[in-house]
Motif scaffolding. Sequence first.
Motif, PDB file in Angstrom:
ATOM      1  N   GLN A  35       0.829  -1.205   0.000  1.00 46.04           N
ATOM      2  CA  GLN A  35       0.000   0.000   0.000  1.00 46.04           C
ATOM      3  C   GLN A  35       0.866   1.258   0.000  1.00 46.04           C
ATOM      4  O   GLN A  35       0.584   2.213  -0.719  1.00 46.04           O
ATOM      5  N   ASP A  43      -8.229  -4.878   0.741  1.00 49.73           N
ATOM      6  CA  ASP A  43      -8.294  -4.196   2.028  1.00 49.73           C
ATOM      7  C   ASP A  43      -8.378  -5.221   3.163  1.00 49.73           C
ATOM      8  O   ASP A  43      -9.011  -6.267   3.016  1.00 49.73           O
ATOM      9  N   GLU A 110      -9.681 -10.053   5.690  1.00 46.86           N
ATOM     10  CA  GLU A 110      -9.829  -9.295   4.452  1.00 46.86           C
ATOM     11  C   GLU A 110     -11.224  -9.491   3.872  1.00 46.86           C
ATOM     12  O   GLU A 110     -11.833 -10.538   4.066  1.00 46.86           O
TER      13      GLU A 110
END
Length: 187
Positions: A35, A43, A110
Amino acid sequence: TIQGFFEAFGLPYGGCNVVSSAIGMDKTLFKNVMQANGLPVVDGVGFTSREWVEDKDKIAKEIEARFGYPVIVKPANLGSSVGIAKATDRTALCEKIDLAASFSPRLLVEKAVESLREINCSVLGGAAKCEASVCEEPVMSDEILSYTDKYMSNSASKGMSGLSRIIPARLSSEKTSEIQEISKKVF
């Protein structure tokens, strides 16, 4: 650990250096590094098993608010799909986090990718010059590539070489190039 030993004594070895290997084996740290470098990742929420035990409700609510269901629960620092499972509701989430916590004190949840296709692309070389491999697609027996898929399908004695896969992966040339370029940036 053995890499660190070799490096401390100036002994040559094959493979990545200590830092690269450590980052690659820690899913939460790897996600943060990717990231920070503008590379695409799913995410996720990382936390410790201690934090989980101390306030399960708070963590579960954060996961539900951020992702909804389904989610994928993982030990943060193991490989080979050990302890990885899909959760589709609060009860399953708690069970799967407890399972993952039995393998690692650090955990990662996730958002599940629907209609998941896993594509592998290896990279060989050095930082100055590297080359990406042909993309391959492992054949999964369920919604995620499991330990059983990797090591116990076909012939257990073959290990990962017994894994069914499609080579080259059925991708457009544009998608293949995109995956190869991202793989080289990650490398």
